[in-house]
Write a protein that holds these residues in place. Sequence first.
Motif, short mmCIF file in Angstrom:
data_model
loop_
_atom_site.label_atom_id
_atom_site.label_comp_id
_atom_site.label_asym_id
_atom_site.label_seq_id
_atom_site.Cartn_x
_atom_site.Cartn_y
_atom_site.Cartn_z
N ARG A 61 0.83 -1.20 0.00
CA ARG A 61 0.00 0.00 0.00
C ARG A 61 0.87 1.26 0.00
O ARG A 61 0.57 2.24 -0.70
CB ARG A 61 -0.95 0.00 1.21
CG ARG A 61 -2.10 -1.01 1.08
CD ARG A 61 -3.17 -0.74 2.11
NE ARG A 61 -2.72 -1.03 3.47
CZ ARG A 61 -2.81 -2.21 4.06
NH1 ARG A 61 -3.33 -3.24 3.40
NH2 ARG A 61 -2.39 -2.38 5.30
N ALA A 62 1.94 1.23 0.79
CA ALA A 62 2.86 2.37 0.79
C ALA A 62 3.54 2.51 -0.56
O ALA A 62 3.71 3.63 -1.09
CB ALA A 62 3.89 2.21 1.91
N ASP A 107 2.37 1.63 -3.46
CA ASP A 107 1.40 2.16 -4.42
C ASP A 107 1.40 3.68 -4.39
O ASP A 107 1.35 4.34 -5.43
CB ASP A 107 -0.01 1.63 -4.12
CG ASP A 107 -0.20 0.18 -4.51
OD1 ASP A 107 0.64 -0.33 -5.29
OD2 ASP A 107 -1.17 -0.43 -4.04
N LEU A 108 1.44 4.25 -3.17
CA LEU A 108 1.43 5.70 -3.03
C LEU A 108 2.73 6.31 -3.56
O LEU A 108 2.72 7.33 -4.25
CB LEU A 108 1.23 6.07 -1.55
CG LEU A 108 0.92 7.54 -1.24
CD1 LEU A 108 -0.35 7.98 -1.95
CD2 LEU A 108 0.78 7.74 0.27
N THR A 123 3.00 6.24 -7.53
CA THR A 123 2.22 7.23 -8.27
C THR A 123 2.59 8.67 -7.92
O THR A 123 2.17 9.59 -8.64
CB THR A 123 0.71 7.03 -8.00
OG1 THR A 123 0.46 7.09 -6.59
CG2 THR A 123 0.25 5.69 -8.53
N GLY A 124 3.37 8.88 -6.85
CA GLY A 124 3.68 10.25 -6.44
C GLY A 124 5.13 10.47 -6.10
O GLY A 124 5.45 11.37 -5.32
N LEU A 148 6.82 13.10 0.06
CA LEU A 148 5.91 12.12 0.63
C LEU A 148 6.30 11.89 2.10
O LEU A 148 7.14 11.06 2.40
CB LEU A 148 5.98 10.79 -0.14
CG LEU A 148 5.48 10.82 -1.59
CD1 LEU A 148 5.80 9.50 -2.29
CD2 LEU A 148 3.97 11.08 -1.63
N ASP A 173 2.30 10.29 6.15
CA ASP A 173 1.27 10.05 5.15
C ASP A 173 1.35 8.62 4.62
O ASP A 173 0.33 7.95 4.40
CB ASP A 173 1.42 11.03 3.98
CG ASP A 173 1.09 12.46 4.38
OD1 ASP A 173 0.60 12.66 5.51
OD2 ASP A 173 1.32 13.36 3.55
N LEU A 174 2.56 8.14 4.42
CA LEU A 174 2.73 6.76 3.94
C LEU A 174 2.25 5.77 4.98
O LEU A 174 1.57 4.78 4.66
CB LEU A 174 4.20 6.50 3.61
CG LEU A 174 4.81 7.31 2.47
CD1 LEU A 174 6.30 7.01 2.35
CD2 LEU A 174 4.11 7.01 1.16
N ALA A 190 -1.53 5.66 5.05
CA ALA A 190 -2.06 4.91 3.91
C ALA A 190 -1.89 3.42 4.11
O ALA A 190 -2.72 2.60 3.69
CB ALA A 190 -1.38 5.35 2.62
#
Length: 316
Positions: free
Chosen positions: A227-228, A230-231, A234-235, A240, A244-245, A248
């Motif tokens: 999941r981290a 994926d973030l 894309t960014g 980051l 925030d990671l 998520a």
Amino acid sequence: MTRIAFLLVPGLHLLDLAGPAQVFSTAADHRHPYRLSYIADQPDPAPGAPGQDGVVTAQGLPLRADTAWPDLTPDDIVLVPGWRWATRRPHALPVSPAAARRLARHHAAGGTVASVCAGAFALGQAGLLDGHRCTTHHELQDTLARRHRRATVVRDVLYVTDDRVVTSAGIASGIDLALHLLAVRHGPGAAARAARSMVVYARRNGDEPQASAMLRHRAHVSDAVHRAQDLIDTGYTRPLPLGDLAAAAGVSERTLTRRFTAATGLTPLRYQQELRLERAQHLIGQGATLEAAARSVGFTDARMLRRLRSRPQPPH
């Protein structure tokens, strides 16, 4: 508009073709400029047989395709899907001499050529494996090495890239190859989006140093880390924060760092830096200045990019 030209030979495997075609078609759905073309080739016709405008796959499905080659530019890719090896006569040419010349000409003009499975033999016929690293299906590696002694056959890997010659192993590895090409050209986020749309388990490790970082560090089963990632995928060009990671991923910052490092061998920040470095290296290879590449991937200037390029890279 980038054209992906598939060279189709009799007995080709459907998934060798369909996997990469689906990747680039999905990328086009996501507004990346791809156009797919299909060219029928008859490398070993029976004596006196009339010209055909289609091929029959190894799975028995007839495919119709153009016989005329489209106009190609250096930005385009020619991809040769593999075929059922046992159906070919031992000394039959992989592709027609005209098609082999087309492959060689496209590469000489600065274009990319790629293959899945036995398709590597077509690149070999065109002289494009000489002096290059390459791979193919594990059952065909010895044959490829014997036929093309000036090539370096890398065994038991998913794909290999070497000077715009991109070869992959058997069948489903064509999807990995296509996702890699997508990541190189548009960044790992584009490849991740295509993989998600295709419901692809995009966590295969190519065991190849030139494999995209996105796929290279997905060979684990930690959902929180995925999941981290994926973030980050894309960014990765923007800041980051670890918080925030972690949010998520549904874990604390300390837990995410520990799990991320255990799963990938990298901290989240080092993973993001590796994605930035990989993309910057591609841009520099395409003619961008160091400063322009650095800013494009999210650095404020080229100093950090210089440091990343100079330090030893982690083992793959």
